[in-house]
Design an enzyme around this catalytic site. Structure first.
Site, PDB file in Angstrom:
ATOM      1  N   HIS A 161       0.828  -1.209   0.000  1.00 53.99           N
ATOM      2  CA  HIS A 161       0.000   0.000   0.000  1.00 53.99           C
ATOM      3  C   HIS A 161       0.864   1.262   0.000  1.00 53.99           C
ATOM      4  O   HIS A 161       2.048   1.209  -0.330  1.00 53.99           O
ATOM      5  CB  HIS A 161      -0.999  -0.025   1.165  1.00 53.99           C
ATOM      6  CG  HIS A 161      -1.734  -1.332   1.253  1.00 53.99           C
ATOM      7  ND1 HIS A 161      -2.711  -1.689   0.352  1.00 53.99           N
ATOM      8  CD2 HIS A 161      -1.585  -2.380   2.113  1.00 53.99           C
ATOM      9  CE1 HIS A 161      -3.160  -2.905   0.656  1.00 53.99           C
ATOM     10  NE2 HIS A 161      -2.486  -3.345   1.707  1.00 53.99           N
ATOM     11  N   GLU A 209      -1.752   0.270   8.101  1.00 52.96           N
ATOM     12  CA  GLU A 209      -0.949  -0.815   7.542  1.00 52.96           C
ATOM     13  C   GLU A 209       0.221  -0.266   6.736  1.00 52.96           C
ATOM     14  O   GLU A 209       1.337  -0.797   6.798  1.00 52.96           O
ATOM     15  CB  GLU A 209      -1.817  -1.719   6.655  1.00 52.96           C
ATOM     16  CG  GLU A 209      -1.054  -2.868   6.028  1.00 52.96           C
ATOM     17  CD  GLU A 209      -1.887  -3.693   5.054  1.00 52.96           C
ATOM     18  OE1 GLU A 209      -1.329  -4.640   4.463  1.00 52.96           O
ATOM     19  OE2 GLU A 209      -3.088  -3.390   4.892  1.00 52.96           O
ATOM     20  N   HIS A 214       2.978  -7.001   4.266  1.00 50.51           N
ATOM     21  CA  HIS A 214       1.597  -6.611   4.566  1.00 50.51           C
ATOM     22  C   HIS A 214       1.245  -6.968   5.999  1.00 50.51           C
ATOM     23  O   HIS A 214       1.992  -7.672   6.696  1.00 50.51           O
ATOM     24  CB  HIS A 214       0.618  -7.319   3.620  1.00 50.51           C
ATOM     25  CG  HIS A 214       0.663  -6.821   2.214  1.00 50.51           C
ATOM     26  ND1 HIS A 214      -0.205  -5.867   1.732  1.00 50.51           N
ATOM     27  CD2 HIS A 214       1.486  -7.152   1.183  1.00 50.51           C
ATOM     28  CE1 HIS A 214       0.077  -5.619   0.455  1.00 50.51           C
ATOM     29  NE2 HIS A 214       1.108  -6.387   0.101  1.00 50.51           N
ATOM     30  N   GLU A 241       1.732 -11.691   5.361  1.00 55.09           N
ATOM     31  CA  GLU A 241       0.778 -10.982   6.218  1.00 55.09           C
ATOM     32  C   GLU A 241       1.297 -11.178   7.638  1.00 55.09           C
ATOM     33  O   GLU A 241       1.172 -12.252   8.223  1.00 55.09           O
ATOM     34  CB  GLU A 241      -0.629 -11.568   6.057  1.00 55.09           C
ATOM     35  CG  GLU A 241      -1.228 -11.408   4.666  1.00 55.09           C
ATOM     36  CD  GLU A 241      -1.775 -10.000   4.401  1.00 55.09           C
ATOM     37  OE1 GLU A 241      -1.620  -9.124   5.280  1.00 55.09           O
ATOM     38  OE2 GLU A 241      -2.359  -9.784   3.317  1.00 55.09           O
TER      39      GLU A 241
END
Length: 305
Positions: free
Chosen positions: A94, A131, A187, A269
């Site tokens: 992101h 995040e 992430h 993740e």
């Protein structure tokens, strides 16, 4: 090799009568010659051409030795790292300012199997820790650790450059263009409360449109398994309790960053930002260093083969 020392003359012819001095010399010369030959056989102190035992005991003459008796790592020539020349691309998931560029990030891009949004804003903890902040922080820590090993590291974006994105297809292209030996996208998940743990996402075998992952499936799986094991050991975080069936590994075919990659690549993740227990870890600076350390160890093991 025989050697006549400069201080030892050949024996003189015997005279009819021996005086006291002659007797003394006759007794001393053989002993001196014997001492000289012993001296030569053992080797003079500091003589590198002496016996084999003498030469091995001073194999690194003048070099400081570690307590174990071997040359210390500090004495290795600069650039001697076995990972020098290896390239790793880190993709911080992101972008912290994506929310200001909704039109741009909602644009659809081709990921081979279908079309998806260029990028997304990502998730956050209930307290508002984004995040994108987490992924950039861990990526910088990881970059530092890998560079200490001699690895060349590239980030897909950094700080406010670019102002949004990049799109998922461009993130994959950066790794491809760098001919990376390994690539990873960092992430953190946004699953329901009670869902805890981390998982590593591996590329599935895709051969559609511009996507062809067949050559990277196997090495990516090796990379992912190594990272999962080292990350768990470094952080103490458990494998996800909501995906991956307790293995910490998930295979997907719907992520453009994997589908379009031509180099070994995985996603991680790192935990669930929506769960308070995981969030307490993800927002802790010392724990994020452990996360970066675990990821680094997995990548380094992969690069060393």
């Amino acid at each position: 090799m025989s050697y006549v020392g400069p201080d030892f003359d050949p024996p003189q012819p015997r005279r009819p009568r021996r005086g006291p001095l002659t007797v003394a010399l006759a007794a001393l010369v053989p002993g001196a010659l014997i001492g000289w030959f012993v001296y030569e056989a053992v080797g003079a102190p500091g003589d590198s051409s002496g016996s084999a035992a003498g030469s091995t005991s001073s194999a690194s003459a003048g070099a400081p030795l570690s307590p174990s008796g071997t040359a210390s790592n500090d004495d290795k020539p600069p650039g001697s790292s076995p990972l020098k020349g290896k390239v790793v691309v880190i993709d911080p998931g992101h972008n912290a300012t994506n929310f200001q560029h909704t039109a741009e990030i909602n644009r659809k891009v081709n990921i081979g199997t279908n079309w998806k949004e260029c990028d997304t804003t990502g998730t956050s903890t209930n307290a508002g820790y984004a995040e994108a902040q987490f992924t950039m922080d861990v990526s910088h820590r990881l970059k530092t650790l890998l560079e200490r090993q001699g690895v060349t590291v590239k980030l897909t974006h950094d700080g406010d450059s670019p102002a949004w994105g990049p799109c998922v297809d461009q993130r994959a292209r950066i790794g491809n263009d760098a001919h990376a030996d390994a690539a990873i996208s960092i992430h953190a998940d946004g699953a329901p409360v009670g869902d805890r743990g981390f998982h590593v996402i591996l590329p599935g075998s895709v051969h559609a449109g511009s996507a062809d992952t067949r050559a990277i499936v196997a090495p990516s799986a090796t990379l992912g398994r190594g990272i999962a094991g080292d990350y768990r050991r470094a952080t103490g975080e458990q494998f996800s309790n909501y995906i991956g069936e307790g293995t910490g590994l998930v295979t997907r075919k719907d992520l453009g960053g994997l589908n379009l990659s031509t180099v070994p690549k995985v996603f991680i993740e790192c935990g669930n930002m929506r769960d308070s227990k995981d969030a307490a870890l993800l927002t802790n600076s010392a724990w994020r260093q452990k996360a970066a350390q675990g990821i680094s160890e997995g990548i380094v093991s992969f690069l060393r083969g």
